[in-house]
Design a protein around this motif. Structure first.
Motif, PDB file in Angstrom:
ATOM      1  N   ASP A  37       0.862  -1.174   0.000  1.00  0.00           N
ATOM      2  CA  ASP A  37       0.000   0.000   0.000  1.00  0.00           C
ATOM      3  C   ASP A  37       0.904   1.231   0.000  1.00  0.00           C
ATOM      4  O   ASP A  37       1.646   1.472   0.951  1.00  0.00           O
ATOM      5  N   MET A  38       0.837   2.016  -1.080  1.00  0.00           N
ATOM      6  CA  MET A  38       1.723   3.164  -1.218  1.00  0.00           C
ATOM      7  C   MET A  38       1.501   4.220  -0.134  1.00  0.00           C
ATOM      8  O   MET A  38       2.354   5.080   0.102  1.00  0.00           O
ATOM      9  N   ARG A  39       0.367   4.159   0.550  1.00  0.00           N
ATOM     10  CA  ARG A  39       0.101   5.178   1.573  1.00  0.00           C
ATOM     11  C   ARG A  39       1.064   5.075   2.750  1.00  0.00           C
ATOM     12  O   ARG A  39       1.240   6.053   3.481  1.00  0.00           O
ATOM     13  N   HIS A  40       1.701   3.921   2.921  1.00  0.00           N
ATOM     14  CA  HIS A  40       2.676   3.841   4.006  1.00  0.00           C
ATOM     15  C   HIS A  40       3.887   4.723   3.701  1.00  0.00           C
ATOM     16  O   HIS A  40       4.291   5.551   4.526  1.00  0.00           O
ATOM     17  N   ALA A  41       4.476   4.540   2.518  1.00  0.00           N
ATOM     18  CA  ALA A  41       5.669   5.317   2.167  1.00  0.00           C
ATOM     19  C   ALA A  41       5.347   6.807   2.079  1.00  0.00           C
ATOM     20  O   ALA A  41       6.127   7.660   2.530  1.00  0.00           O
ATOM     21  N   ILE A  42       4.182   7.149   1.501  1.00  0.00           N
ATOM     22  CA  ILE A  42       3.796   8.566   1.411  1.00  0.00           C
ATOM     23  C   ILE A  42       3.574   9.130   2.808  1.00  0.00           C
ATOM     24  O   ILE A  42       4.047  10.224   3.145  1.00  0.00           O
ATOM     25  N   GLY A  43       2.857   8.375   3.651  1.00  0.00           N
ATOM     26  CA  GLY A  43       2.562   8.829   4.999  1.00  0.00           C
ATOM     27  C   GLY A  43       3.800   8.962   5.860  1.00  0.00           C
ATOM     28  O   GLY A  43       3.907   9.877   6.686  1.00  0.00           O
ATOM     29  N   TYR A  44       4.760   8.060   5.665  1.00  0.00           N
ATOM     30  CA  TYR A  44       6.008   8.161   6.413  1.00  0.00           C
ATOM     31  C   TYR A  44       6.732   9.459   6.061  1.00  0.00           C
ATOM     32  O   TYR A  44       7.230  10.172   6.944  1.00  0.00           O
TER      33      TYR A  44
END
Length: 385
Positions: free
Chosen positions: A264-271
């Motif tokens: 889920d790309m939202r992990h890297a973006i959110g980090y």
């Protein structure tokens, strides 16, 4: 209030970034400076209205009137075209997500870096084509570059406070894409529709096809070299069909640290959005007991010759990265357009690299953006021919 911009807001990565901003409070929590997009005017306008952006920009000048109509009655300004993209990226912001696909994202990313904030970099072409320019711009302005590709974010997180002297090598994983289990003799007949379906990740068409050909992973190998200053011999690739382990950092003492997470790309973006802190994200927690097992295998470079080409590009240095990317983009255009087969893409890129490698200036790092774009155009012309 933190000022943010999202370049490429209507693409898969940009839309995930907008989703995170929305969940974190939207316009009440962030001041959105600029949102940019392509031809999906309705989506761009809806995002800009919701986040109360200062300006919304489409890359296509012919769509300016459509964007103005879609934003009528709001306080959001509208603009269009390459120069408008750069102007929007140049507006002061604390955090900018650079997620425009392809070499088109290079100039806006450089413009954002010049403002000295945080550049959350999802546009891998920036480092592949012009790593020295990107690092020089960041150093001059004091900007900080944070990785948003899931693999590079994983390396960044696994490294922690460790310095590279203790690192033996890093391994980035690859799902293998749509054709990882196909017999080799079937690949020549693979269709665009078949290549556009990813078994694990929800992404745009171009990056999904690049995943099937492993050109995306080849780009990420080069990006890892540029981002972390690692030699090519310290960057490995492992096929991991489940896409749970995103990267492994192995140390000289025999220990390794892996980063695990749902695809889920939202992990890297959110980090990158919350760095240096961590905040709750709408990402599924792992249940390893339910998953049962994880599998790995070495990549077959007969199936994925792009990985071999990546090593050759790193060895060549200079403008090889810009030529590699442009030739790859042109070959992908030709495959999507039905002009070549899936298996013709890598030979096309290799032939382009071979032809241009003897040209004057190929072996030297770019002095400026114009030099990069010169080689970009030359590679596209050569690949198309």
């Amino acid at each position: 209030m933190r000022r943010i911009s999202i370049l490429g807001a209507t693409g898969s990565v940009g839309a995930n970034g907008v989703d995170l901003i929305r969940r974190a409070g939207g316009a009440a929590a962030y001041h959105t400076v600029a949102l940019t997009g392509g031809r999906n005017i309705a989506k761009l306008a809806q995002m800009a209205r919701e986040l109360r952006a200062e300006i919304a920009v489409t890359a296509h000048e012919d769509l300016l009137s459509d964007l103005r109509d879609a934003l009528a009655g709001s306080t959001v300004a509208a603009a269009a075209g390459p120069s408008a993209l750069i102007e929007a990226a140049s507006r002061p912001a604390d955090w900018v997500l650079s997620s425009i696909v392809g070499s088109a994202g290079l100039a806006p990313g450089l413009a954002a870096l010049n403002q000295g904030g945080i550049l959350a970099l999802a546009n891998k072409e920036s480092l592949v084509c012009a790593g020295s320019l990107i690092h020089a711009a960041a150093k001059e302005s004091g900007a900080r570059i944070l990785p948003v590709d899931s693999e590079h974010s994983a390396i960044f997180q696994a490294l922690g406070s460790d310095n590279l002297e203790s690192v033996k090598d890093v391994t980035i994983t690859a799902s293998g894409g749509a054709f990882r289990d196909w017999p080799l003799e079937r690949l020549a007949a693979a269709t665009v529709a078949q290549a556009s379906t990813h078994p694990n990740w929800a992404m745009g068409q171009r990056i999904t096809i690049d995943s099937a050909s492993m050109f995306n992973k080849a780009m990420e190998v080069i990006e890892a070299k540029e981002f972390f200053g690692l030699g090519a011999d310290r960057i490995k690739v492992l096929v991991h069909p489940e896409s749970i382990i995103h990267a492994i950092v192995s140390h000289v003492d025999g220990g390794s640290i892996a980063h695990l997470g749902a695809p889920d790309m939202r992990h890297a973006i959110g980090y990158a959005l919350n760095w240096p802190d961590r905040a709750p994200l709408p990402v599924a927690a792992l249940d390893l007991a339910r998953m049962g097992s994880l599998t790995f295998r070495a990549p077959d470079e007969t199936r994925w010759p792009a990985l071999r080409l990546a090593r050759e590009v790193m060895a060549a240095g200079g403008m090889a990265g810009a030529v590699f990317n442009a030739a790859k983009e042109q070959a992908l255009d030709d495959f999507i357009g039905g002009r070549i087969r899936f298996t013709d893409m890598a030979p096309r890129v290799e032939a382009c690299l071979s032809c241009l490698s003897g040209k004057d200036g190929f072996s030297r790092d770019a002095a400026d953006l114009d030099t990069v774009m010169h080689w970009d155009r030359a590679a596209r012309q050569e690949a198309a021919a």
